[in-house]
Design a protein around this motif. Structure first.
Motif, short mmCIF file in Angstrom:
data_model
loop_
_atom_site.label_atom_id
_atom_site.label_comp_id
_atom_site.label_asym_id
_atom_site.label_seq_id
_atom_site.Cartn_x
_atom_site.Cartn_y
_atom_site.Cartn_z
N THR A 296 3.49 0.89 -45.15
CA THR A 296 4.11 -0.33 -45.64
C THR A 296 4.71 -0.09 -47.02
O THR A 296 4.49 0.95 -47.64
N GLN A 297 5.43 -1.08 -47.51
CA GLN A 297 5.96 -1.06 -48.87
C GLN A 297 5.14 -1.94 -49.81
O GLN A 297 5.55 -2.22 -50.93
N VAL A 298 3.98 -2.38 -49.36
CA VAL A 298 3.11 -3.24 -50.18
C VAL A 298 2.60 -2.44 -51.37
O VAL A 298 2.11 -1.32 -51.22
N TRP A 299 2.69 -3.03 -52.57
CA TRP A 299 2.10 -2.40 -53.74
C TRP A 299 0.59 -2.62 -53.70
O TRP A 299 0.13 -3.75 -53.55
N VAL A 300 -0.19 -1.55 -53.86
CA VAL A 300 -1.64 -1.62 -53.67
C VAL A 300 -2.38 -1.18 -54.92
O VAL A 300 -2.05 -0.15 -55.52
N GLU A 301 -3.35 -1.98 -55.32
CA GLU A 301 -4.34 -1.57 -56.32
C GLU A 301 -5.72 -1.80 -55.72
O GLU A 301 -5.88 -2.63 -54.82
N ILE A 302 -6.71 -1.07 -56.20
CA ILE A 302 -8.05 -1.09 -55.63
C ILE A 302 -9.04 -1.53 -56.70
O ILE A 302 -8.94 -1.13 -57.86
N THR A 303 -10.01 -2.36 -56.29
CA THR A 303 -11.08 -2.77 -57.20
C THR A 303 -12.43 -2.42 -56.60
O THR A 303 -12.68 -2.67 -55.42
N THR A 304 -13.29 -1.84 -57.42
CA THR A 304 -14.68 -1.59 -57.03
C THR A 304 -15.60 -2.20 -58.06
O THR A 304 -15.55 -1.85 -59.25
N LEU A 305 -16.41 -3.16 -57.62
CA LEU A 305 -17.43 -3.78 -58.47
C LEU A 305 -18.65 -2.87 -58.49
O LEU A 305 -19.24 -2.60 -57.44
N LEU A 306 -18.99 -2.37 -59.66
CA LEU A 306 -20.12 -1.44 -59.76
C LEU A 306 -21.42 -2.21 -59.99
O LEU A 306 -21.55 -2.94 -60.98
N ILE A 307 -22.37 -2.03 -59.08
CA ILE A 307 -23.64 -2.76 -59.12
C ILE A 307 -24.76 -1.77 -59.42
O ILE A 307 -24.95 -0.80 -58.68
N PRO A 308 -25.50 -1.98 -60.51
CA PRO A 308 -26.52 -1.02 -60.90
C PRO A 308 -27.50 -0.69 -59.77
O PRO A 308 -28.06 -1.59 -59.14
N GLY A 309 -27.64 0.60 -59.51
CA GLY A 309 -28.60 1.06 -58.52
C GLY A 309 -28.14 0.98 -57.08
O GLY A 309 -28.84 1.46 -56.18
N LEU A 310 -26.96 0.39 -56.82
CA LEU A 310 -26.52 0.22 -55.44
C LEU A 310 -25.28 1.03 -55.08
O LEU A 310 -25.20 1.59 -53.99
N ASN A 311 -24.30 1.08 -55.98
CA ASN A 311 -23.08 1.83 -55.66
C ASN A 311 -22.48 2.51 -56.89
O ASN A 311 -21.29 2.81 -56.91
N ASP A 312 -23.33 2.72 -57.91
CA ASP A 312 -22.80 3.21 -59.19
C ASP A 312 -23.21 4.64 -59.52
O ASP A 312 -23.08 5.07 -60.67
N SER A 313 -23.68 5.40 -58.54
CA SER A 313 -24.09 6.78 -58.83
C SER A 313 -22.87 7.64 -59.08
O SER A 313 -21.76 7.37 -58.57
N ASP A 314 -23.04 8.69 -59.86
CA ASP A 314 -21.94 9.61 -60.13
C ASP A 314 -21.41 10.20 -58.83
O ASP A 314 -20.19 10.39 -58.68
N GLU A 315 -22.31 10.47 -57.89
CA GLU A 315 -21.90 11.08 -56.64
C GLU A 315 -21.00 10.16 -55.83
O GLU A 315 -19.97 10.58 -55.29
N GLU A 316 -21.36 8.88 -55.77
CA GLU A 316 -20.56 7.94 -54.99
C GLU A 316 -19.21 7.68 -55.66
O GLU A 316 -18.17 7.61 -54.98
N ILE A 317 -19.22 7.56 -56.98
CA ILE A 317 -17.96 7.32 -57.70
C ILE A 317 -17.05 8.55 -57.57
O ILE A 317 -15.83 8.42 -57.39
N THR A 318 -17.62 9.73 -57.60
CA THR A 318 -16.83 10.96 -57.42
C THR A 318 -16.23 11.01 -56.03
O THR A 318 -15.03 11.33 -55.86
N ALA A 319 -17.03 10.69 -55.02
CA ALA A 319 -16.53 10.73 -53.64
C ALA A 319 -15.42 9.70 -53.44
O ALA A 319 -14.39 9.99 -52.81
#
Length: 357
Positions: A211-234
């Motif tokens: 598509t031609q849709v302009w896209v930006e991405i948001t990730t809400l970082l929640i302590p202990g649930l999705n904020d590990s260095d490994e997950e952010i790196t992946a």
């Protein structure tokens, strides 16, 4: 306006129907509502119960969506309805998205009413936000058509949880999208959102490549649930590899709410570290949000490194791009949708009441 014939369903056995709008594939008996609560089987057919009804209208800075590369500084007419097709335990708009009280939808407006009022207030775009526009797709798409007729752009703020057929129709009338990539493991999606990761990644791939849709991405970082260095790196490596370095990524801070009201807020240092990881992965535009961090809110030219849009919260302090989005220092053209900058709307939030004609 209210109950409106819905698309994206088909009859199945036992007198039931199946909703084909999102990957949940809800199967409904007469009178039953889907997981989103706003799509219902009535007289053997699917209806959208919130068509033409909103939880409120507001004019916001476009940066609040957040979109930092879509006509920066412009104002956006924002509205949502009620309900959601995800079940996020950390929902930051749970009073709207989890609402089953249709009486809270006090503001009635047709698609043309919305486009007309947004244009009259000088808005550059209209955003479908506050709850996920996927679940009110028919209302959003009709409104998008009306907006385009009035010369307005359209913005979807969404979790991207939508089936392929509906996805084609929905994004055909959207000019920009901010997609919540809520985490980067299937375990997180299942346990914390009641959904799955792959359909969201499929939506991002579709948007970027088809598509031609302009896209930006948001990730809400929640302590202990999705904020590990490994997950952010992946997550960062996947964006860089599959979508490319020019897709902006926003890391935002969690605050205790809804079912995670005992989880601590995200430390600012976590956001700064995530930003460093993403930039090290090769992403050109990485931002922090929901915290005071002027550096994390500023857009830098990926060629010469100079700050080209300096922000403090939703205020633009300096703007060094021409109408094509070209850096005035080195001539590099930034990724995004730009135009002549005539000053910023600023951090205001202006409630609007629509008088139905």
């Amino acid at each position: 306006m209210s109950d409106h014939p819905a698309r994206y369903w088909h009859p199945i056995d036992g007198g039931r129907i199946q909703c084909d709008l999102c990957p949940r594939d809800c199967r409904l008996h007469e009178g039953q509502r889907g997981a989103c609560f706003v799509r219902q089987m009535v007289d053997g057919k699917m209806v959208l119960t919130t068509y033409g009804r909103s939880s409120g209208f507001c004019i916001d800075p476009i940066e609040k969506k957040p979109l930092n590369h879509f006509y920066p500084g412009s104002s956006v007419f924002s509205f949502g309805t009620a309900g959601c097709n995800l079940a996020c335990k950390f929902c930051q708009n749970w009073d709207i998205s989890k609402s089953r009280d249709m009486d809270r939808l006090m503001d009635a407006a047709s698609p043309d009413d919305i486009a007309r009022v947004a244009a009259s207030h000088g808005c550059r775009s209209v955003a479908f936000t506050y709850n996920d526009p996927v679940i009110f797709a028919e209302y959003a798409m009709d409104t998008a058509d009306a907006c385009h007729a009035h010369g307005l752009a359209t913005v979807a703020v969404t979790a991207g949880y939508i089936s392929p057929a509906a996805r084609r129709d929905f994004y055909a009338v959207m000019d920009a999208a901010n997609v919540d990539l809520k985490g980067f493991t299937e375990d997180f999606y299942v346990r914390q959102t009641g959904a799955h990761l792959t359909p969201v990644l499929d939506t991002l791939l579709y948007l970027h490549h088809e598509t031609q849709v302009w896209v930006e991405i948001t990730t809400l970082l929640i302590p202990g649930l999705n904020d590990s260095d490994e997950e952010i790196t992946a997550l960062s490596n996947w964006i860089a590899t599959e979508l490319g370095p020019d897709v902006p990524l926003h890391f935002t801070a969690f605050h205790p709410d809804y079912k995670l009201d005992q989880t601590p807020p995200t430390p600012p240092a976590t956001l700064s570290k995530a930003r460093r990881i993403a930039r090290d992965a090769g992403l050109h535009y990485v931002y922090t949000g929901n915290v005071h961090d002027p550096e994390g809110g500023t857009t830098y030219c990926p060629d010469c490194g100079q700050p080209v849009i300096e922000r403090d919260w939703y205020a633009i302090l300096a703007y060094r791009l021409d109408a094509q989005g070209t850096c005035t220092a080195c001539g590099h053209r930034l990724a995004g949708r730009f135009g002549e900058f005539r000053g910023a709307f600023g951090p205001r939030r202006v409630p609007v009441h629509i008088h139905v004609q």
